[in-house]
Design a protein around this motif. Structure first.
Motif, short mmCIF file in Angstrom:
data_model
loop_
_atom_site.label_atom_id
_atom_site.label_comp_id
_atom_site.label_asym_id
_atom_site.label_seq_id
_atom_site.Cartn_x
_atom_site.Cartn_y
_atom_site.Cartn_z
N ASP A 23 0.74 -1.30 -0.13
CA ASP A 23 0.18 -0.16 -0.12
C ASP A 23 0.85 1.27 -0.13
O ASP A 23 0.41 2.18 -0.90
CB ASP A 23 -0.87 0.01 1.14
CG ASP A 23 -1.98 -1.19 1.19
OD1 ASP A 23 -1.99 -1.78 0.25
OD2 ASP A 23 -3.01 -1.23 2.32
N ARG A 24 1.74 1.26 0.70
CA ARG A 24 2.76 2.31 1.20
C ARG A 24 3.23 2.70 -0.34
O ARG A 24 3.35 3.85 -0.77
CB ARG A 24 3.81 2.42 2.22
CG ARG A 24 4.64 3.45 2.27
CD ARG A 24 5.48 3.45 3.50
NE ARG A 24 4.50 3.44 4.70
CZ ARG A 24 4.94 3.32 5.94
NH1 ARG A 24 6.26 3.27 6.38
NH2 ARG A 24 4.18 3.48 7.17
N PRO A 25 4.13 1.77 -0.79
CA PRO A 25 4.88 2.28 -2.04
C PRO A 25 3.61 2.40 -3.37
O PRO A 25 4.00 3.59 -4.05
CB PRO A 25 5.53 0.90 -2.60
CG PRO A 25 5.08 -0.13 -2.03
CD PRO A 25 4.37 0.44 -0.38
N ALA A 26 2.55 2.06 -3.42
CA ALA A 26 1.52 2.23 -4.35
C ALA A 26 1.09 3.74 -4.11
O ALA A 26 1.07 4.81 -5.13
CB ALA A 26 0.34 1.47 -4.28
N LEU A 27 0.62 4.16 -2.82
CA LEU A 27 0.48 5.66 -2.53
C LEU A 27 1.42 6.55 -2.65
O LEU A 27 1.22 7.59 -3.14
CB LEU A 27 -0.28 5.55 -1.12
CG LEU A 27 -1.41 4.76 -0.82
CD1 LEU A 27 -1.56 5.10 0.55
CD2 LEU A 27 -2.57 5.62 -1.64
N GLY A 28 2.65 5.93 -2.42
CA GLY A 28 4.00 6.92 -2.76
C GLY A 28 3.89 7.11 -4.16
O GLY A 28 4.37 8.33 -4.60
N ALA A 29 4.08 6.32 -5.27
CA ALA A 29 3.87 6.67 -6.38
C ALA A 29 2.76 7.42 -6.97
O ALA A 29 2.94 8.24 -7.79
CB ALA A 29 3.91 5.03 -7.10
N TRP A 30 1.75 7.15 -6.35
CA TRP A 30 0.52 8.07 -6.88
C TRP A 30 0.80 9.57 -6.45
O TRP A 30 0.67 10.28 -7.15
CB TRP A 30 -0.63 7.55 -6.01
CG TRP A 30 -2.04 8.19 -6.26
CD1 TRP A 30 -2.71 8.94 -5.27
CD2 TRP A 30 -2.62 8.54 -7.63
NE1 TRP A 30 -3.59 9.60 -6.09
CE2 TRP A 30 -3.89 9.56 -7.27
CE3 TRP A 30 -2.46 8.13 -8.74
CZ2 TRP A 30 -4.53 9.56 -8.17
CZ3 TRP A 30 -3.31 8.43 -9.80
CH2 TRP A 30 -4.59 9.12 -9.56
N ALA A 31 1.32 9.73 -5.25
CA ALA A 31 1.58 10.95 -4.71
C ALA A 31 2.62 11.69 -5.41
O ALA A 31 2.47 13.01 -5.77
CB ALA A 31 1.77 11.03 -3.15
N GLY A 32 3.87 10.93 -5.59
CA GLY A 32 4.54 11.41 -6.23
C GLY A 32 4.37 11.79 -7.90
O GLY A 32 4.84 13.07 -8.12
N THR A 33 3.89 10.92 -8.52
CA THR A 33 3.57 11.49 -9.91
C THR A 33 2.27 12.46 -9.82
O THR A 33 2.31 13.29 -10.85
CB THR A 33 2.88 10.38 -10.53
OG1 THR A 33 1.67 9.54 -10.01
CG2 THR A 33 4.02 9.06 -10.87
N ARG A 34 1.49 12.74 -8.91
CA ARG A 34 0.53 13.76 -8.79
C ARG A 34 1.36 14.99 -8.56
O ARG A 34 0.91 16.05 -9.12
CB ARG A 34 -0.44 13.52 -7.80
CG ARG A 34 -1.49 12.13 -7.69
CD ARG A 34 -1.98 12.11 -9.14
NE ARG A 34 -1.16 11.41 -9.70
CZ ARG A 34 -1.39 11.16 -11.40
NH1 ARG A 34 -2.16 11.65 -11.91
NH2 ARG A 34 -0.41 10.24 -11.86
N LEU A 35 2.35 15.00 -7.89
CA LEU A 35 2.92 16.24 -7.47
C LEU A 35 3.82 16.58 -8.82
O LEU A 35 3.71 17.92 -9.23
CB LEU A 35 3.97 16.09 -6.22
CG LEU A 35 4.90 17.19 -6.06
CD1 LEU A 35 4.09 18.39 -5.83
CD2 LEU A 35 5.97 17.06 -4.98
N GLY A 36 4.34 15.73 -9.58
CA GLY A 36 5.04 15.87 -10.85
C GLY A 36 4.13 16.39 -11.84
O GLY A 36 4.69 17.34 -12.53
N VAL A 37 2.70 15.95 -12.00
CA VAL A 37 2.11 16.38 -12.86
C VAL A 37 1.69 18.17 -12.65
O VAL A 37 1.69 18.73 -13.51
CB VAL A 37 0.72 15.34 -12.93
CG1 VAL A 37 -0.39 16.29 -13.81
CG2 VAL A 37 1.20 14.14 -13.63
N LEU A 38 1.63 18.26 -11.28
CA LEU A 38 1.21 19.66 -11.07
C LEU A 38 2.24 20.48 -11.44
O LEU A 38 2.10 21.47 -11.77
CB LEU A 38 0.86 19.43 -9.52
CG LEU A 38 0.19 20.78 -8.70
CD1 LEU A 38 -0.43 20.37 -7.53
CD2 LEU A 38 1.29 21.56 -8.45
#
Length: 373
Positions: A23-38
């Motif tokens: 769960d943690r790496p999945a959410l980390g990848a999600w949050a990191g890529t969201r920040l990158g897109v932003l």
């Protein structure tokens, strides 16, 4: 890739701690890529407009279908009374507009409400995808999906994130033979997109192949109920039992065609006279090739439920008057991302290296108001 990644109930229970570590790496990848897109979208806006931000961040992310979802959320399927009637609105299932309206009670901005739904729903979907893939495949599949060319629509207020937040958990629960919960999730998916019908059929195949506890078979009807209710609602409103199909025709010119006719029309649009949609039609052709190859691979591996889930909606897209939204539909094909996640390192690296520049370009197109798929 293993034939049953994420496995049945016995295998899942024996490795219960593993999915939670994913769960943690999945959410980390999600949050990191969201920040990158932003960051990328803000940077692109600054460069594109030479520092003059004519449109706000929310306006840049409220393009194309997002406007229509918000219009339905505000006014219902009659549309904005201050504008001419939009015959295409019934093509959108009510799940996302209803949720946008609900979130709007707490969030003043309609545009921000749509983005927040995609943000939260996407996190749920990525956790489910990681668990479905397992320790070896899941995190890599999540990253491959998040960096795929059309992943821009997982950030925007489109329906893909919300659909996946229901559909992947439904699939995971069905693999665990937890059919009551699986069908509830599938009902949610069927409220969001017509793809929920194909998910429901694929879950029936999953039941027939891997369970067959016939006392549970009445549950398999549940995902079809939201579609029936929506059809009835549109009939009461318009007098048309085929309101959804006719909205596709009137709003986008999509009607049933022979596969070779659809291919010819799309090919001509992709390689005939050049215009702003030429590149998009080329991507649609590439998406069709990927979809056909994936379906054939799943059939070869005798992955019947997944083949049905990918193949049926692909067949409907390939028999439309022209190819539309096939590239974006790849976001919903989790068998594709699991297969990429299970691939050898050189193959996986090549896929990521090819995907990232295309994703950047899609973000540029979408936030500048151009057609991105």
């Amino acid at each position: 890739m293993a034939a049953r990644t994420g496995g049945g109930p016995a295998g899942t229970r024996s490795r219960a701690p593993v999915p939670h570590r994913l769960d943690r790496p999945a959410l980390g990848a999600w949050a990191g890529t969201r920040l990158g897109v932003l960051v990328l979208s803000v940077s692109v806006a600054a460069i594109w407009s030479y520092g003059d931000f004519k449109d706000s961040f929310l306006e840049r992310w409220t393009q194309w279908d997002v406007d229509l979802f918000i219009e339905i959320a505000k006014y219902g399927y009659r549309g904005d009374p201050g504008r001419p009637p939009d015959a295409g609105l019934p093509a959108f299932f009510p799940g996302l507009p209803i949720l946008i309206r609900t979130v709007h009670y707490a969030v003043p901005s309609w545009e921000l409400s749509a983005l927040l739904i995609s943000l939260v729903a996407g996190g749920v979907a990525m956790v489910a995808l990681a668990r479905l893939g397992g320790a070896g495949t899941g995190p890599k599949a999540v990253l491959a999906l998040l960096l795929s060319p059309y992943a821009v629509f997982l950030f925007a207020g489109y329906s893909e994130s919300l659909f996946l937040a229901f559909a992947i958990p439904a699939w995971l629960l069905a693999r665990q033979h937890r059919w009551e919960a699986a069908m509830l999730c599938a009902m949610g998916a069927a409220c969001v997109r017509v793809t929920g019908i194909f998910l429901a059929v694929a879950l029936i195949v999953e039941f027939l192949v891997n369970d067959r506890r016939w006392r549970l078979s009445p549950l398999l009807v549940m995902p079809f109920l939201p579609v029936a209710v929506y059809t009835l609602y549109q009939w009461r409103r318009t007098g048309d039992w085929l309101a959804w199909q006719h909205a596709q025709q009137e709003g986008w010119g999509r009607s049933l065609a022979w596969p070779w006719e659809a291919f010819h029309t799309t090919w001509q649009a992709a390689f005939g006279e050049h215009n702003e949609f030429t590149g998009a039609f080329r991507v649609e052709l590439a998406g069709a090739v990927v979809g056909v190859a994936l379906t054939c691979w799943l059939l070869f591996r005798r992955r019947w439920p997944e083949a049905v889930y990918v193949g049926l909606p692909l067949a409907s897209l390939l028999t439309s008057a022209f190819y539309l939204s096939i590239g974006r539909a790849t976001l919903l094909w989790w068998p594709l991302w699991l297969a990429i996640g299970a691939s050898r390192r050189p193959v996986y690296a090549v896929v990521i290296l090819l995907s990232v520049p295309l994703l950047v370009w899609e973000i540029v197109l979408f936030t500048s108001g151009s057609w991105a798929g």
